[in-house]
Design an enzyme around this catalytic site. Sequence first.
Site: not given
Ligand code: RB5
Length: 141
Positions: A10, A66, A68, A99, A134
């Site tokens: 994203d 993304c 995080t 694993h 595993h």
């Molecule tokens: C987008 O702002 C953010 O929420 C997305 O990139 C991600 O971190 C969601 O888990």
Amino acid sequence: MNNKIFLASDHGGFSLKQTIFFFLKEKHLNVVDLGCKSIDPVDYPDYAQLLASKIEDNNSFGIIFCGTGIGISIAANRFSQIRAALCTSVEMASMSRKHNNANVLALGGRFITEELAKEIVFEFLNTKFEEGRHLVRINKI
Ligand code: RB5
């Protein structure tokens, strides 16, 4: 390594995806960028679904991004053929292959440096599944 490597992100992971795309291209790997194409906001589940549609066999890997790495890994893991691992260290990338036979690596574009991300990607792509006990566990998922 001749496996196809699909990338998807994203907007929160866009910049790191670009970095990793060129990193893998420089190594002459078979890498396919599924988007997104800019930092304009998009929804990570759409890109997780697009990537999942490409990972249909044991010969391809995915790397998803993304902000995080959390949202897109949750979304990708809803697809039965996907074992996505959110990794924040080289050691986690290694274990996810040894694993868990992870076929998709998830990275948080806002939480790790480009250098660490390259090291994690290299480890992920160059570590083999250990099978044995595993495999028994994976088959229970
Ligand atoms: C987008 O702002 C953010 O929420 C997305 O990139 C991600 O971190 C969601 O888990």
